[in-house]
Design a protein around this motif. Structure first.
Motif, PDB file in Angstrom:
ATOM      1  N   SER A 114       0.810  -1.169  -0.025  1.00  0.00           N
ATOM      2  CA  SER A 114       0.022  -0.063  -0.013  1.00  0.00           C
ATOM      3  C   SER A 114       0.739   1.046  -0.023  1.00  0.00           C
ATOM      4  N   GLN A 115       2.170   1.187   0.659  1.00  0.00           N
ATOM      5  CA  GLN A 115       2.873   2.551   0.571  1.00  0.00           C
ATOM      6  C   GLN A 115       3.466   2.522  -0.659  1.00  0.00           C
ATOM      7  N   ARG A 116       3.982   1.583  -1.351  1.00  0.00           N
ATOM      8  CA  ARG A 116       4.341   1.798  -2.791  1.00  0.00           C
ATOM      9  C   ARG A 116       3.416   2.188  -3.588  1.00  0.00           C
ATOM     10  N   PHE A 117       2.089   1.667  -3.533  1.00  0.00           N
ATOM     11  CA  PHE A 117       0.990   1.947  -4.444  1.00  0.00           C
ATOM     12  C   PHE A 117       1.002   3.669  -3.925  1.00  0.00           C
ATOM     13  N   PHE A 118       0.704   3.952  -2.867  1.00  0.00           N
ATOM     14  CA  PHE A 118       0.489   5.515  -2.695  1.00  0.00           C
ATOM     15  C   PHE A 118       1.802   6.435  -3.186  1.00  0.00           C
ATOM     16  N   GLU A 119       2.940   5.981  -2.965  1.00  0.00           N
ATOM     17  CA  GLU A 119       4.207   6.828  -3.289  1.00  0.00           C
ATOM     18  C   GLU A 119       3.961   6.817  -4.746  1.00  0.00           C
ATOM     19  N   GLU A 120       3.709   5.751  -5.571  1.00  0.00           N
ATOM     20  CA  GLU A 120       3.812   5.554  -7.111  1.00  0.00           C
ATOM     21  C   GLU A 120       2.452   6.849  -7.530  1.00  0.00           C
ATOM     22  N   GLY A 121       1.275   6.870  -7.041  1.00  0.00           N
ATOM     23  CA  GLY A 121       0.464   7.729  -7.182  1.00  0.00           C
ATOM     24  C   GLY A 121       0.660   9.233  -6.892  1.00  0.00           C
ATOM     25  N   ILE A 122       1.533   9.372  -6.030  1.00  0.00           N
ATOM     26  CA  ILE A 122       1.863  10.788  -5.595  1.00  0.00           C
ATOM     27  C   ILE A 122       3.102  11.144  -6.751  1.00  0.00           C
ATOM     28  N   ALA A 123       3.866  10.165  -7.216  1.00  0.00           N
ATOM     29  CA  ALA A 123       4.802  10.767  -8.291  1.00  0.00           C
ATOM     30  C   ALA A 123       4.114  10.964  -9.471  1.00  0.00           C
ATOM     31  N   ARG A 124       2.967  10.252  -9.792  1.00  0.00           N
ATOM     32  CA  ARG A 124       2.154  10.507 -11.136  1.00  0.00           C
ATOM     33  C   ARG A 124       1.518  11.583 -11.053  1.00  0.00           C
ATOM     34  N   LEU A 125       1.043  12.041  -9.774  1.00  0.00           N
ATOM     35  CA  LEU A 125       0.372  13.268  -9.801  1.00  0.00           C
ATOM     36  C   LEU A 125       1.308  14.581  -9.732  1.00  0.00           C
ATOM     37  N   GLU A 126       2.234  14.337  -9.258  1.00  0.00           N
ATOM     38  CA  GLU A 126       3.546  15.286  -9.413  1.00  0.00           C
ATOM     39  C   GLU A 126       3.780  15.763 -10.646  1.00  0.00           C
ATOM     40  N   GLU A 127       4.023  14.737 -11.547  1.00  0.00           N
ATOM     41  CA  GLU A 127       4.232  14.664 -12.876  1.00  0.00           C
ATOM     42  C   GLU A 127       3.403  15.332 -13.813  1.00  0.00           C
ATOM     43  N   GLU A 128       1.915  15.050 -13.496  1.00  0.00           N
ATOM     44  CA  GLU A 128       0.849  15.505 -14.138  1.00  0.00           C
ATOM     45  C   GLU A 128       0.707  17.177 -13.670  1.00  0.00           C
ATOM     46  N   ILE A 129       1.031  17.434 -12.615  1.00  0.00           N
ATOM     47  CA  ILE A 129       1.024  18.934 -12.246  1.00  0.00           C
ATOM     48  C   ILE A 129       1.954  19.586 -12.949  1.00  0.00           C
ATOM     49  N   GLN A 130       3.263  19.095 -12.955  1.00  0.00           N
ATOM     50  CA  GLN A 130       4.508  19.759 -13.783  1.00  0.00           C
ATOM     51  C   GLN A 130       4.145  19.906 -15.170  1.00  0.00           C
ATOM     52  N   ARG A 131       3.534  18.828 -15.848  1.00  0.00           N
ATOM     53  CA  ARG A 131       2.959  18.816 -17.191  1.00  0.00           C
ATOM     54  C   ARG A 131       2.067  19.946 -17.472  1.00  0.00           C
ATOM     55  N   LEU A 132       1.177  20.184 -16.457  1.00  0.00           N
ATOM     56  CA  LEU A 132       0.006  21.122 -16.647  1.00  0.00           C
ATOM     57  C   LEU A 132       0.487  22.716 -16.365  1.00  0.00           C
ATOM     58  N   ASP A 133       1.625  22.809 -15.682  1.00  0.00           N
ATOM     59  CA  ASP A 133       2.166  23.933 -15.286  1.00  0.00           C
ATOM     60  C   ASP A 133       2.932  24.653 -16.513  1.00  0.00           C
ATOM     61  N   GLU A 134       3.400  23.680 -17.635  1.00  0.00           N
ATOM     62  CA  GLU A 134       3.844  24.384 -18.700  1.00  0.00           C
ATOM     63  C   GLU A 134       2.833  25.282 -19.503  1.00  0.00           C
ATOM     64  N   GLU A 135       3.466  26.171 -20.185  1.00  0.00           N
ATOM     65  CA  GLU A 135       2.907  27.298 -20.926  1.00  0.00           C
ATOM     66  C   GLU A 135       1.891  26.564 -21.964  1.00  0.00           C
ATOM     67  N   LYS A 136       2.387  25.614 -22.775  1.00  0.00           N
ATOM     68  CA  LYS A 136       1.548  25.233 -23.569  1.00  0.00           C
ATOM     69  C   LYS A 136       1.715  23.499 -23.557  1.00  0.00           C
ATOM     70  N   PRO A 137       0.987  22.846 -22.719  1.00  0.00           N
ATOM     71  CA  PRO A 137       1.367  21.471 -22.397  1.00  0.00           C
ATOM     72  C   PRO A 137       1.104  20.623 -23.638  1.00  0.00           C
ATOM     73  N   GLU A 138       1.923  19.559 -23.934  1.00  0.00           N
ATOM     74  CA  GLU A 138       1.775  18.522 -24.937  1.00  0.00           C
ATOM     75  C   GLU A 138       0.451  17.889 -24.926  1.00  0.00           C
ATOM     76  N   PRO A 139      -0.291  17.819 -25.755  1.00  0.00           N
ATOM     77  CA  PRO A 139      -1.738  17.191 -25.848  1.00  0.00           C
ATOM     78  C   PRO A 139      -1.664  15.532 -25.303  1.00  0.00           C
ATOM     79  N   VAL A 140      -2.406  15.317 -24.269  1.00  0.00           N
ATOM     80  CA  VAL A 140      -2.458  13.908 -24.009  1.00  0.00           C
ATOM     81  C   VAL A 140      -2.966  13.045 -25.039  1.00  0.00           C
ATOM     82  N   LEU A 141      -4.192  13.581 -25.678  1.00  0.00           N
ATOM     83  CA  LEU A 141      -5.021  12.877 -26.816  1.00  0.00           C
ATOM     84  C   LEU A 141      -4.981  13.637 -27.889  1.00  0.00           C
TER      85      LEU A 141
END
Length: 93
Positions: free
Chosen positions: A54-81
């Motif tokens: 469960s700790q590994r699960f939540f640590e991975e989720g936090i890492a993915r969330l931080e990556e998504e926040i960084q991606r959304l903070d870019e001026e013109k983010p790369e499209p996901v779809l």
């Protein structure tokens, strides 16, 4: 003044007695245990292992969330779809 010297003598005796008792109490050691420590079974060792699933699960989720926040903070983010224009034209009726 005789009572003052008697009081002083009594206080000296009480102080010496108190210090004597305190030092003898401090000098005592705890008895050694007679029973050996229980062995750690593999189940207990696995339960105490770090990190847990469960700790590994939540640590991975936090890492993915931080990556998504960084991606959304870019001026013109790369499209996901990316949708091809031919497909969107099918729905323009």
């Amino acid at each position: 003044m005789k009572w003052c010297s008697s009081l002083s003598l009594i206080m000296s005796v009480l102080t010496a007695a108190t210090l004597g008792w305190a030092t003898s109490a401090v000098a005592q050691t705890a008895p050694t245990p007679t029973m050996p420590a229980p062995a750690i079974t593999p189940d207990v060792e696995a339960a105490l292992a770090y990190p847990t699933s469960s700790q590994r699960f939540f640590e991975e989720g936090i890492a993915r969330l931080e990556e998504e926040i960084q991606r959304l903070d870019e001026e013109k983010p790369e499209p996901v779809l990316t949708v091809q224009p031919e497909i969107t034209e099918q729905f323009e009726d």
